[in-house]
Design a protein around this motif. Structure first.
Motif, PDB file in Angstrom:
ATOM      1  N   GLY A 170       0.805  -1.209   0.000  1.00 21.25           N
ATOM      2  CA  GLY A 170       0.000   0.000   0.000  1.00 21.25           C
ATOM      3  C   GLY A 170       0.840   1.262   0.000  1.00 21.25           C
ATOM      4  O   GLY A 170       0.520   2.228  -0.712  1.00 21.25           O
ATOM      5  N   CYS A 171       1.903   1.282   0.790  1.00 20.48           N
ATOM      6  CA  CYS A 171       2.793   2.446   0.826  1.00 20.48           C
ATOM      7  C   CYS A 171       3.496   2.639  -0.510  1.00 20.48           C
ATOM      8  O   CYS A 171       3.559   3.756  -1.041  1.00 20.48           O
ATOM      9  CB  CYS A 171       3.834   2.285   1.930  1.00 20.48           C
ATOM     10  SG  CYS A 171       3.177   2.263   3.619  1.00 20.48           S
ATOM     11  N   GLU A 172       4.003   1.548  -1.073  1.00 22.66           N
ATOM     12  CA  GLU A 172       4.791   1.674  -2.298  1.00 22.66           C
ATOM     13  C   GLU A 172       3.950   2.157  -3.465  1.00 22.66           C
ATOM     14  O   GLU A 172       4.372   3.017  -4.241  1.00 22.66           O
ATOM     15  CB  GLU A 172       5.456   0.338  -2.638  1.00 22.66           C
ATOM     16  CG  GLU A 172       6.277   0.394  -3.921  1.00 22.66           C
ATOM     17  CD  GLU A 172       7.146  -0.824  -4.144  1.00 22.66           C
ATOM     18  OE1 GLU A 172       7.665  -0.965  -5.275  1.00 22.66           O
ATOM     19  OE2 GLU A 172       7.325  -1.622  -3.202  1.00 22.66           O
ATOM     20  N   ARG A 173       2.748   1.631  -3.619  1.00 21.03           N
ATOM     21  CA  ARG A 173       1.996   2.006  -4.809  1.00 21.03           C
ATOM     22  C   ARG A 173       1.570   3.466  -4.767  1.00 21.03           C
ATOM     23  O   ARG A 173       1.568   4.146  -5.792  1.00 21.03           O
ATOM     24  CB  ARG A 173       0.799   1.071  -5.009  1.00 21.03           C
ATOM     25  CG  ARG A 173      -0.292   1.121  -3.969  1.00 21.03           C
ATOM     26  CD  ARG A 173      -1.370   0.077  -4.271  1.00 21.03           C
ATOM     27  NE  ARG A 173      -2.482   0.141  -3.316  1.00 21.03           N
ATOM     28  CZ  ARG A 173      -3.560  -0.622  -3.391  1.00 21.03           C
ATOM     29  NH1 ARG A 173      -3.681  -1.512  -4.361  1.00 21.03           N
ATOM     30  NH2 ARG A 173      -4.539  -0.505  -2.501  1.00 21.03           N
ATOM     31  N   ILE A 174       1.216   4.003  -3.593  1.00 19.19           N
ATOM     32  CA  ILE A 174       0.833   5.407  -3.538  1.00 19.19           C
ATOM     33  C   ILE A 174       2.047   6.303  -3.721  1.00 19.19           C
ATOM     34  O   ILE A 174       1.967   7.384  -4.326  1.00 19.19           O
ATOM     35  CB  ILE A 174       0.066   5.737  -2.236  1.00 19.19           C
ATOM     36  CG1 ILE A 174      -0.673   7.074  -2.367  1.00 19.19           C
ATOM     37  CG2 ILE A 174       0.996   5.775  -1.032  1.00 19.19           C
ATOM     38  CD1 ILE A 174      -1.752   7.096  -3.407  1.00 19.19           C
ATOM     39  N   MET A 175       3.193   5.862  -3.240  1.00 18.60           N
ATOM     40  CA  MET A 175       4.406   6.668  -3.411  1.00 18.60           C
ATOM     41  C   MET A 175       4.856   6.687  -4.864  1.00 18.60           C
ATOM     42  O   MET A 175       5.254   7.734  -5.385  1.00 18.60           O
ATOM     43  CB  MET A 175       5.502   6.131  -2.490  1.00 18.60           C
ATOM     44  CG  MET A 175       5.231   6.413  -1.024  1.00 18.60           C
ATOM     45  SD  MET A 175       6.330   5.525   0.079  1.00 18.60           S
ATOM     46  CE  MET A 175       5.685   6.035   1.675  1.00 18.60           C
ATOM     47  N   ARG A 176       4.796   5.550  -5.536  1.00 14.13           N
ATOM     48  CA  ARG A 176       5.160   5.548  -6.965  1.00 14.13           C
ATOM     49  C   ARG A 176       4.184   6.409  -7.767  1.00 14.13           C
ATOM     50  O   ARG A 176       4.587   7.098  -8.705  1.00 14.13           O
ATOM     51  CB  ARG A 176       5.204   4.113  -7.499  1.00 14.13           C
ATOM     52  CG  ARG A 176       6.363   3.300  -6.947  1.00 14.13           C
ATOM     53  CD  ARG A 176       6.617   2.026  -7.728  1.00 14.13           C
ATOM     54  NE  ARG A 176       7.717   1.282  -7.131  1.00 14.13           N
ATOM     55  CZ  ARG A 176       9.003   1.533  -7.373  1.00 14.13           C
ATOM     56  NH1 ARG A 176       9.354   2.498  -8.217  1.00 14.13           N
ATOM     57  NH2 ARG A 176       9.947   0.817  -6.789  1.00 14.13           N
TER      58      ARG A 176
END
Length: 360
Positions: A170-176
Motif C-alpha cells: 500500500g505504501c509503495e503504490r501510492i508513493m510511486r
C-alpha cells in the motif's frame, strides 16, 4: 454525427448540497457534450443512495450497490452526511464502502489558487502557489480495523481499539503514483508526510518504503517532513510544495488545510482513483453536505465542477478538462463568487457563468 465515445456515468448526489453541486456539474458536462459535435457524450444514471435512503431502508446503499456500479466508466459523487444519521454510519455505509470495495487507493486533491479569490495567505498575492496532495485512500488510519468491547463492565468501562494498517504494498503504490505525478510537473518534487517519531511501526515502514522508492526516481527531489511541521509549512512556506504524499488521515487533514488556504473548501476537487482501472473511479468535491445551507441555492459548485474536469482527464478528454478549468478561472476573475468566498452569487449563477465562459 453519432457519438464516438459515450461514457456511462453513475451519479450519486447523496446528501445536502451534494444534490445541488452534482446537478451543477452535470449541467457543465452536458454543455460540453452539446458543443462537441458528437465527438463524445454522457449517459447518466442517478442513484438515490444516502441518508434519505437510510431512513427508508436502514442502509446507505443496497447490498448489491457495488455490483450495480461496477460497469460504469466513472462515478460522480456529491457529499454524504446528515444530522439524522451518525457520521460513521453514513461515511462507512456509502463513500468508504465504494472506495474500499473498488480499491480506490489513490486520492488526488489539487490545491488551486484561483484569480479573484482572496486567500488568507499573504504569499498568495505575490508568489505562484500550486500543489497537489496525494492521499493513500484504502488503509492507514482509516482501514476500519478494531472494535469496541467490555461494555458489560458498566458505565465508563468500555474499551475501543482502532488500528492503523500500513502495508509495504500500500505504501509503495501510492508513493510511486506520487513520484510519477511529480515527473509531469514543473517542480519535480515529492514531500512525504510522516510521524515516525511517535508512531514507530507503521510510519517507520512508511519512511523505509519512501526511501527505497525514491532511489528509483533520481530526477525527483524529495523530503520527509513530520505531519505537524508540514502543517506549518503549508502556511509558512507553501511555495516549496509540489506533490505531497501522505497516509489516509494525514492527507485528509492537510488537504482540507490546503483548500482553506486557497479560500474555501467549496473550491476543492478530488479524485478517488483505481489506477489499474479494474473498477470505476469516483470523483467528488472535498466539501461536506453542509446541512445549514442545503437547498438554499447558495452553495459553491466549483469543487464539484473541478472534480468533473478531473473525471474528464481520467476518461481521456484532457482538452475538455482544460476548458472547464479555464472557465472556472474566468468566472472567479470576473468576481462572480458564492458566499463562502466573499460574494453573493447563487449556485445557479456561477454554474451558468462557467458554462458561458467555456472556451470554444
Amino acid at each position: 454525427m453519432s457519438n464516438q465515445h459515450r461514457f456511462r456515468i453513475a451519479a450519486i448526489p447523496a446528501d445536502g448540497v451534494g444534490r445541488e453541486v452534482v446537478a451543477a456539474g452535470r449541467d457543465v458536462l452536458d454543455a460540453l457534450e452539446a458543443r462537441s459535435g458528437g465527438r463524445f457524450g454522457f449517459h447518466w444514471e442517478e442513484f438515490p443512495w444516502g441518508s434519505d435512503y437510510y431512513a427508508e431502508h436502514g442502509v446507505m446503499m443496497p447490498d448489491d450497490g457495488l455490483e450495480k456500479l461496477r460497469n460504469f466508466d466513472a462515478i460522480y459523487f456529491g457529499a454524504v452526511g446528515w444530522p439524522t444519521v451518525a457520521d460513521h454510519i453514513s461515511l462507512w455505509g456509502l463513500r468508504l464502502r465504494i472506495c474500499q470495495g473498488f480499491d480506490h487507493w489513490a486520492n488526488v486533491r489539487p490545491v488551486n489558487f484561483l484569480p479573484g479569490i482572496t486567500s488568507p495567505l499573504r504569499k498568495a498575492d505575490t508568489v505562484e502557489l500550486d500543489w497537489v496532495v496525494v492521499r493513500e485512500n484504502t488503509e492507514g488510519e482509516y482501514a476500519g480495523l478494531g472494535g469496541r468491547n467490555l461494555s458489560a463492565r458498566g458505565a465508563g468501562g468500555e474499551v475501543a481499539v482502532q488500528s492503523a494498517l500500513f502495508t509495504e504494498v500500500g505504501c509503495e503504490r501510492i508513493m510511486r503514483f506520487a513520484f510519477d505525478l511529480a515527473r509531469t510537473r514543473t517542480r519535480k518534487k515529492v514531500a512525504s508526510v510522516t510521524k515516525s517519531n511517535a508512531q514507530q511501526y507503521g510510519m517507520v515502514l512508511w519512511d523505509d518504503t519512501f526511501r527505497r522508492v525514491a532511489a528509483d526516481y533520481p530526477d525527483v527531489e524529495t523530503e520527509s517532513v513530520l505531519v505537524d511541521a508540514m502543517a506549518a509549512k503549508f502556511v509558512l512556506h507553501p511555495e516549496d510544495l509540489s506533490v505531497v504524499v501522505a497516509s489516509n488521515l494525514n492527507a485528509d487533514i492537510l488537504s482540507d488545510l490546503g483548500s482553506a488556504l486557497a479560500g474555501s473548501l467549496g473550491l476543492a476537487p478530488s479524485a478517488n482513483l483505481n489506477p489499474e482501472r479494474r473498477y470505476p473511479s469516483m470523483f467528488e468535491p472535498v466539501h461536506g453536505s453542509a446541512p445549514d445551507i442545503a437547498g438554499m441555492g447558495i452553495c459553491n459548485p466549483i469543487g464539484a465542477i473541478g472534480s468533473a474536469a478531473m473525471m474528464l482527464t481520467h476518461l481521456g478528454l484532457p482538452d475538455e478538462a482544460k476548458k472547464i478549468n479555464a472557465a472556472i478561472e474566468a468566472t472567479t476573475a470576473q468576481g462572480l463568487l458564492t458566499r463562502d468566498i466573499g460574494g453573493n452569487a447563487s449556485t445557479k449563477a456561477v454554474t451558468e457563468a462557467i458554462i458561458k465562459n467555456l472556451p470554444d
